[in-house]
Write an enzyme that holds these catalytic residues in place. Sequence first.
Site, mmCIF file in Angstrom:
data_model
loop_
_atom_site.group_PDB
_atom_site.id
_atom_site.type_symbol
_atom_site.label_atom_id
_atom_site.label_comp_id
_atom_site.label_asym_id
_atom_site.label_seq_id
_atom_site.Cartn_x
_atom_site.Cartn_y
_atom_site.Cartn_z
ATOM 1 C CE1 TYR A 80 -3.976 1.643 -0.242
ATOM 2 C CE2 TYR A 80 -3.537 2.815 1.870
ATOM 3 C CZ TYR A 80 -4.310 2.712 0.470
ATOM 4 O OH TYR A 80 -5.377 3.443 0.390
ATOM 5 C CE LYS A 94 -20.563 -19.980 -15.605
ATOM 6 N NZ LYS A 94 -21.564 -20.546 -16.565
#
Length: 762
Positions: free
Chosen positions: A47, A102
């Site tokens: 970060y 899925k």
Amino acid sequence: MSAKNDNDYKVSIYNEALKFHAEGKKGKLGIDPLKPLTNQRDLSLAYSPGVAAPCLEIHNDPAKAFEYTSKGNFVAVISNGTAVLGLGNLGALASKPVMEGKAVLFKRFADIDAIDLEVSTEDPEEFINSIKYLGASWGGINLEDIKAPECFIIESKLKELMDIPVFHDDQHGTAIITAAGLINAAHLTGREFKDLKVVVNGAGSAGIACIELLKNMGLPHENAILCDTSGVIYEGRTNGMNQWKAAHAVDTPHRTLAEAMVGADVFLGLSAKGALTKEMVRVMAENPIIFAMANPDPEITPEEVREVRGDAIVATGRSDYDNQVNNVMGFPYIFRGALDVQATTINDEMKIAAAKAIAMLAREEVPAEVSAAYGGKKLKYGASYIIPVPFDSRLIHVVSMAVAEAAMRTGVARKPIEDFYAYKNQLAARLNPSINMMNFFFERLRASPKTILFTEGDEEAMIRAAIEWRNLGYGKAVLVGYEEAINHTLSKLEVGSLSDIEIINAVHHPDYEKLVDYLYGKLQRKGYLYKDCENLLRRERNVFASLLVELGYNDGMVTGLTKSYLSCVDDITKAVEVKQGNLLFGLSIMIAKNRTIFIADTTINEIPDSNELAEIAIHAAEEARSMGHDPRVAFISFSNFGNPMREKAQRIRDAVTLLDKRNVDFEYDGEMQASVALNAELLKLYPFCRLSQPANILIMPALHSANIASKLLQELGGGKLIGPVLCGIKKSIQIVQMGSTESDVLNMAAMAAYRNSDFADK
């Protein structure tokens, strides 16, 4: 499956599915970081301030997003829930379990990360506007469960607006697998697409996508008749029409499906149960091709077709019939190929390439491991095998490579592949074949069912596992216990009935006296009186069940929920002996993302001597090989090849020397630390080591270290621990750990069945 059992199964699977989705972390999908975040430096790089570097690079060159972010391996699965499975318009929120599922399939079959997005609108323009600005987030979009005709509008507009692949799987996935099967069915019956007369029943997204793809592959427009619930879509029809149906209207006198079927070569059903009758099949052309793909029940069953036609090739969407049309053979690998070349779209050429690749794969000789995963059934190109099976591990490189090559050929690939040989190896490495291990066992069981004793029959996990064993067609399940106690537990569960599941106990067994006599014959020279054997049989379910397996009443058994592993072993060995020349030991199997590791002995031998270590290694190698692994054995220690040289490591070095004298047919070496055995880079520090690759079998120096290591892996590892598998026993008996789930019980029941000699030899 009888109607009653079918209803029981539906009740059971409904409740089991709710439990499956709710336990532990809710749902099926989570996010794990790809980089370590263990200290301040890691956080600084991940970060602020380190993240500024890739941001600036991407700002200067957008293509760098594929280099510095997960975009190139990320797909969004998006729906508004207007056509959820066969359930209809359930809405966006209720579609979320399907979309999560899925996403899991993308990861499982093609190592593609995916995230689900549910959009709460039925307005196509609102849907498009909510997605069109998000293309920077992912490498592709899989649209799912959106009803027609809105799905056509949405997909077409998003493809126009976005520079990443947008693919509606309900349309194109079904069409691609259908086309693959039809290529082979036509080939087997001596036909070409240009000569086929095709009837498509079902004018929704899948039906229209099928007919469009087939026309792109050479089927003449006039040879395809599309039908919906109102009948044939013919030129001039006005009721129930839209622009997508109208595009496939033909000049024909036929007005009903029955009329259209006369003389038809092909029937493609994407409609509803019973839509195709035996009379319609009877009037089709010679060697008819019937794809009855309605789910869960086809337009006509293969059995019904065979009643009137012996020359038909039949495919369905069902896994319990030959020639399953299953989208999972397409969409993961299509996206894999598209992502790997950073394609801007999935065009018709890529779809056709995928269909042809799938078709050609079915014509190749099927590897033994694929046949083994389907019960040892001989899978050979022909009327019963026109489509590969879903768990064929070759699909990832065959289909993905074909799609990638088509993208390059048609100019939509931003990053062409330079070395296809290296790419093939990269694809094969993405999937860990060990994930298929239990599928391997379960598929074999479907073809060779076994009768398994679930010994602690009044335990919830045993009851649930037994019902699943029955429902999934793995064989006959027998619960050991008292009917009253079992029914009491059953009354607290919502799992359906115990029809076709036998309940037995020693007291009421018709051969009780025969069993006592046999047990007394085994134990009388070990200090047991006849009365003792009677008491053992009545009080110890494990002894009773083991005797039944020993005498051939059943094929195998599973136990262990209520007693410690060693207590169970003690019970079992009163009735069943150890194989001659074998040592009893426990083999734990750790299935992680990138490898499968066998760990022995995790249960029985406290401090094995060098001879015992050598025997454990030999038989562990046999077990690994029987499961499709090339054994590489490492004898584990605190030391590496004599450094430091300590007395306690000598028996481990002696075990290696004993194997040298045995002339075994597998790689082995030691003593070595676990880090050296498992790490390829550390292994290079010892060029004399006889292991060509990191070990996959760890022979532990003592029970303490083996058990502790396996338990730590189970609790902290990122994989699945199976077992310990009981090795060396004469009969097919397995023990689960106390507190195991029904899934664990089912896995070990399958392991017991697999180790049944007449099953394993097939």
